[in-house]
Design a protein around this motif. Sequence first.
Motif, short mmCIF file in Angstrom:
data_model
loop_
_atom_site.label_atom_id
_atom_site.label_comp_id
_atom_site.label_asym_id
_atom_site.label_seq_id
_atom_site.Cartn_x
_atom_site.Cartn_y
_atom_site.Cartn_z
N GLU A 88 1.32 5.37 -0.13
CA GLU A 88 0.68 6.69 -0.06
C GLU A 88 1.77 7.72 0.23
N TYR A 93 -7.23 -0.85 11.60
CA TYR A 93 -6.18 -0.29 12.46
C TYR A 93 -6.68 -0.53 13.88
N PHE A 106 0.87 -1.18 0.00
CA PHE A 106 0.00 0.00 0.00
C PHE A 106 0.91 1.23 0.00
N TRP A 162 2.16 9.96 10.74
CA TRP A 162 1.37 8.80 11.18
C TRP A 162 2.34 7.68 11.54
N GLY A 215 -5.24 5.33 0.11
CA GLY A 215 -5.15 6.29 1.18
C GLY A 215 -5.99 7.56 0.96
N CYS A 216 -6.08 8.27 2.10
CA CYS A 216 -6.90 9.48 2.14
C CYS A 216 -6.48 10.51 1.11
N HIS A 234 -10.46 -2.34 6.00
CA HIS A 234 -9.35 -1.70 6.72
C HIS A 234 -9.45 -1.98 8.21
N ASN A 248 -11.69 5.56 -1.56
CA ASN A 248 -10.93 5.05 -0.42
C ASN A 248 -11.66 5.44 0.85
N GLU A 249 -11.92 4.51 1.70
CA GLU A 249 -12.57 4.79 2.98
C GLU A 249 -13.75 5.74 2.83
N ILE A 289 2.44 9.86 2.41
CA ILE A 289 2.24 10.28 3.80
C ILE A 289 3.60 10.07 4.46
N ALA A 313 -0.47 -1.00 6.14
CA ALA A 313 -0.46 0.43 5.83
C ALA A 313 -0.19 1.26 7.08
N PRO A 314 0.42 2.45 6.93
CA PRO A 314 1.07 2.93 5.71
C PRO A 314 2.43 2.25 5.51
N GLU A 351 -5.78 -2.28 4.22
CA GLU A 351 -4.96 -1.47 5.12
C GLU A 351 -5.10 -2.09 6.50
N TRP A 367 -1.74 15.68 4.22
CA TRP A 367 -1.13 15.37 5.52
C TRP A 367 -0.34 16.56 6.06
O1 AHR Z 1 -2.69 4.67 6.22
C1 AHR Z 1 -3.01 5.94 6.69
C2 AHR Z 1 -4.45 6.29 6.43
O2 AHR Z 1 -5.28 5.42 7.13
C3 AHR Z 1 -4.90 6.14 5.02
O3 AHR Z 1 -4.62 7.25 4.27
C4 AHR Z 1 -6.37 5.97 5.16
O4 AHR Z 1 -6.93 5.23 4.11
C5 AHR Z 1 -6.54 5.34 6.51
O5 AHR Z 1 -7.46 6.01 7.28
#
Ligand code: AHR
Length: 658
Positions: free
Chosen positions: A48, A436, A46, A517, A244-245, A434, A376-377, A50, A506-507, A463, A275
């Motif tokens: 991004e 987390y 993944f 992040w 990603g966002c 996703h 995405n999301e 960021i 991710a990330p 993710e 970001w």
């Molecule tokens: O991985 C960081 C962020 O987490 C991604 O941009 C987003 O898709 C998720 O909320």
Amino acid sequence: MKQLTYIGTIGLLVSTVFSSIAQNHEFTVAVDQPTGEVNPHMWGLFFEDINMGADGGIYAELVKNRSFEFFRPMMGWQTLGNAPEGALLVLNRQEDHAHNPRFLRVNTTTAGSGGVGVSNEGFRGMGIKEGLNYDFSVMYHQRQPGITLRLELVDSAGLVIGRGMLEPQTEADGWQKQSVSFRATATHPKARLNIWFEGKGEIDLDMISLFPEDTWKGRPGGLRADMVQILADMKPGFLRFPGGCIVEGYDLSQRFQWKKTVGPIEERQMVINRWNFEFRHRPTPDYFQTFGLGFFEYFQLAEDIGAEPLPILNCGMACQFNTAEAVPLDQLDPYIQDALDLIEFANGAITTTWGKLRADMGHPEPFNLHMLGVGNENWGPQYVERLAVFQKAIKEKYPNIAIVASSGTDPNGERFDYLDSALRKMDMDIIDEHFYRHPDWFFDNATRYDDYDRSGPKIFAGEYAAQSVRIASPDNKNNWLTALSEAAFLTGVERNADVVTLASYAPLFGHVDGWQWTPDLIWVDNLGVYGTPNYYVQRLYSTNKGTHVVPLTDQGKPVAGENGLFASAVLDKNRNEVIIKVANRDEKSATIQLNLSGTRRVETEALHIELRSDDLDRVNSINHPSAVSPHERIISVDRRRPSVVVAPYSFNVFKIKL
Ligand code: AHR
């Protein structure tokens, strides 16, 4: 029980006795009853921009704000010497250069002694390596010839560690590009670039750039080779990009628009990186997207590392955590057209508009795009409505492109349930999930996919990352506990590889001086890169993926946490070997008798790859990149009744030839 002895990284098992408190288990591995094929592209990446993943990271440009387009045009730049008022002026030609309006006008005709110059600080400094050549380039327009550019790389004490001269060659009208290379005489992690303007004259400058010559594949203006290499080492099956966002943008004006990232780099229109200001506790005011790493380069990167490209496009909605703007349904056409044109850009004949651009950029062959993400999301009925329009248009024109759709931000809850059911009704190809979550969630959810519908859409675990503190906390660590919990969870993903066909952490990248992040799979500074324990877990899965899933059970049940053990097995039909993965979260070691049904005997030498630490808080770092890293050794096993031993707090891969 056996004592393990290492000889180098690959050693021989020479004697016995592991631990007097080991537990004994018997796993049955139905080698002769595969339950499904493993997608050869299952384990991927993944990506991004960021944490300075692209600009300031894998995109090897060393000059920050090279075309003066940041909100503050001189951000990253300082003036040097004694410049009279007006000698250095940022001009804006918005009317005829909307994509790259600003440039720097340098006039030395009234400058006194002491010289005039500018200095660029790089992205948290410039990582410079002794003996390496650096390629400086600039676009210029001579208004009154007479200025020569004297270049200096200086370390943080001001000592010059590289020198070059660029004498503008042409007096022709219009903008020219000129380059010069020079060698660095010392290594320094946080150098700067000084440009002194010598002589009397007037010149306009833009796209002031410095790249190391040792980019990936030696491509001028390319990517950082060490960062690409660590990705290639994973043998990733796919590359998801650009997020990603970042796909969604804070608002729609800042969304990712792939067409603005292709073609000549001086015409790629920069936007602020979302970001830059997302986290008040980690503001990064100098974070912008220059798109030197644009969609062509993403496709090329995927191809270079043997990964399937998986672009994700904006679905007509901005980030729902930010403005949540949505495009009216009757104005969705340009978004849909972007998706169709992207498929043409990737796969179209060179006689098509977008296929021709791909060829003009140096890749006449198609990039073989098979999957495309829409959104995405994103969540809610507003997403489903927009997705349906994309689905219709894409499937009508390109029925073989698999669409990846979002199931929102969380692995459960109202939003997830609504989307999961809606996407299944829409007969979506692939659902992107996703998670987390705290490490406990990962340990507790190793059976998540055991009961998923086998006839519905495939799942993309798109993710995931165990959060040692809480989601997006700046105190999260990539410690061994988080990695072990992911290893345990992923046995459940592997066991269900017939339905979960794609998976990525991710990330991906975090710059030690520029992150927003954490945790992240791979950390870098200006000169180096290291993989976290989580990276090694991913790599062990992706480089030992096998070809077919085979059932692994203990007393008829999947091994998913009882006694602290988690296990899965795959067969590699090409190598005629069974690959067994075991995560042990227990403080005791375990001896496991393997009953390989359908196989009369195995080879007596097997490979054991072990990732472990007795300290669950242990992390890797720039100075200790391998504190938690895999060790390989050959073990001997009984030909008819093989057994293996797993240490406390360990993740193990056993490769046994049948
Ligand atoms: O991985 C960081 C962020 O987490 C991604 O941009 C987003 O898709 C998720 O909320």
